[in-house]
Write an enzyme that holds these catalytic residues in place. Structure first.
Site, PDB file in Angstrom:
ATOM      1  N   THR A  84     -22.706  24.751  15.008  1.00 34.51           N
ATOM      2  CA  THR A  84     -23.999  24.976  15.654  1.00 34.51           C
ATOM      3  C   THR A  84     -23.947  24.444  17.079  1.00 34.51           C
ATOM      4  OG1 THR A  84     -24.864  22.836  14.925  1.00 34.51           O
ATOM      5  CG2 THR A  84     -25.230  24.726  13.459  1.00 34.51           C
ATOM      6  N   LYS A 103     -30.510  10.254  11.221  1.00 33.05           N
ATOM      7  CA  LYS A 103     -30.052  10.833   9.958  1.00 33.05           C
ATOM      8  C   LYS A 103     -29.952   9.768   8.861  1.00 33.05           C
ATOM      9  CE  LYS A 103     -29.849  15.046  11.364  1.00 33.05           C
ATOM     10  NZ  LYS A 103     -30.742  16.085  10.795  1.00 33.05           N
ATOM     11  N   ILE A 150     -28.567  26.520  11.409  1.00 32.32           N
ATOM     12  CA  ILE A 150     -28.634  26.523   9.954  1.00 32.32           C
ATOM     13  C   ILE A 150     -30.010  26.980   9.478  1.00 32.32           C
ATOM     14  CG2 ILE A 150     -28.515  25.058   7.896  1.00 32.32           C
ATOM     15  CD1 ILE A 150     -26.604  23.232   9.494  1.00 32.32           C
ATOM     16  N   TYR A 195     -28.650   9.800  17.190  1.00 34.00           N
ATOM     17  CA  TYR A 195     -28.621  10.886  16.211  1.00 34.00           C
ATOM     18  C   TYR A 195     -28.264  10.356  14.824  1.00 34.00           C
ATOM     19  CZ  TYR A 195     -27.275  15.245  13.928  1.00 34.00           C
ATOM     20  OH  TYR A 195     -27.179  16.294  13.048  1.00 34.00           O
TER      21      TYR A 195
END
Length: 264
Positions: free
Chosen positions: A199, A169, A17, A165
């Site tokens: 991705t 976030k 991105i 992860y």
């Protein structure tokens, strides 16, 4: 906020991105400073492409966000290059590693690269931001999957790559909400999920699928331009409430105090 001719700093700009966002922004902005963990020689093809995309001056700073020393060095470079930052886009991120890893700074690697380095980097660059500038922090809808382990933020117990992860976030959204009322000179901050994007990171953790990276790049651009209050959370283009955990003021204060200690 208008973006034409402005100065933009973009992290995580060499793949996925971030690279797509850099290609888009290079067509519009005046100065684009991009960061990645690779050496400048290793991303020379991308830099040539960005410089040919429009009239933007493009500068590159190499920094591995697993090292606070490199974050500080890179921030000094940016501030030597400009003291008129209009937009800071914090997009750098890694997937949770298969097994728990600690950085040389003593933090769980996913947490440091995705979140702690973001806070340190932003703190260092705020003095070089113009009045009314904007910070865009790229998070993920996965922030709703977990809670903050504030007593074990580096996950010494119960480590799992998806949990690591998601926690990183969640920390981004929680801190962004806390920070919104504390930035000087009218600087605003928004946190976003760019959507489920195809991705290498997504595929390594959650399998295939996802929208093209250009979709995520456009969501980042929209967040820069959006006429929304500081502290807003935007999920794939829609302004929505963040998770209850992110909006918990006690958790925000505890995370902010912990973050300051870990990045000192």
């Amino acid at each position: 906020m208008e973006i034409q001719g402005r100065t933009v700093v973009l992290t995580g700009a060499t793949s996925g991105i971030g690279a797509a966002a850099a290609r888009r922004l290079a067509q519009e902005v005046g100065l684009l400073i991009v960061q990645g963990p690779e050496s400048e020689a290793d991303v020379s093809d991308l830099l040539r492409e960005l410089r040919a995309a429009g009239s933007a001056r493009v500068e590159y700073v190499s920094a591995d966000f697993a090292s606070f020393a490199e974050v500080r060095r890179a921030a000094r470079y940016v501030l030597r290059t400009t003291d008129r930052i209009d937009v800071l886009i914090n997009n750098a991120g890694v997937a949770g590693s298969r097994s728990r890893q600690l950085t040389a700074d003593g933090n769980e690697r996913t947490l440091q690269v995705n979140y702690l380095a973001l806070v340190l980097w932003s703190d260092l660059l705020v003095p070089g931001m113009r009045d009314g500038a904007r910070i865009v922090n790229v998070s993920s809808t996965t922030h709703r999957m977990t809670s903050l382990a504030l007593d074990d933020i580096s996950l010494a117990h119960g480590y799992d790559p998806v949990r690591a992860y998601a926690q990183s976030k969640l920390a981004i959204v929680t801190y962004s909400t806390w920070l919104a009322g504390r930035l000087p000179r009218g600087i605003s901050v928004v946190a976003i999920s760019p959507g489920v994007i195809s991705t290498a990171l997504l595929h390594s953790m959650f399998g295939g699928g996802g929208a093209p990276v250009a979709h995520g790049a456009e969501r980042i651009r929209e967040a820069v331009l959006a006429d929304v209050p500081s502290g807003t959370y935007i999920d794939d283009g829609d302004v929505v409430a963040a998770s209850d955990d992110a909006l918990d003021e006690t958790a925000q204060d505890r995370l902010a105090e912990l973050t300051r200690r870990l990045t000192a």
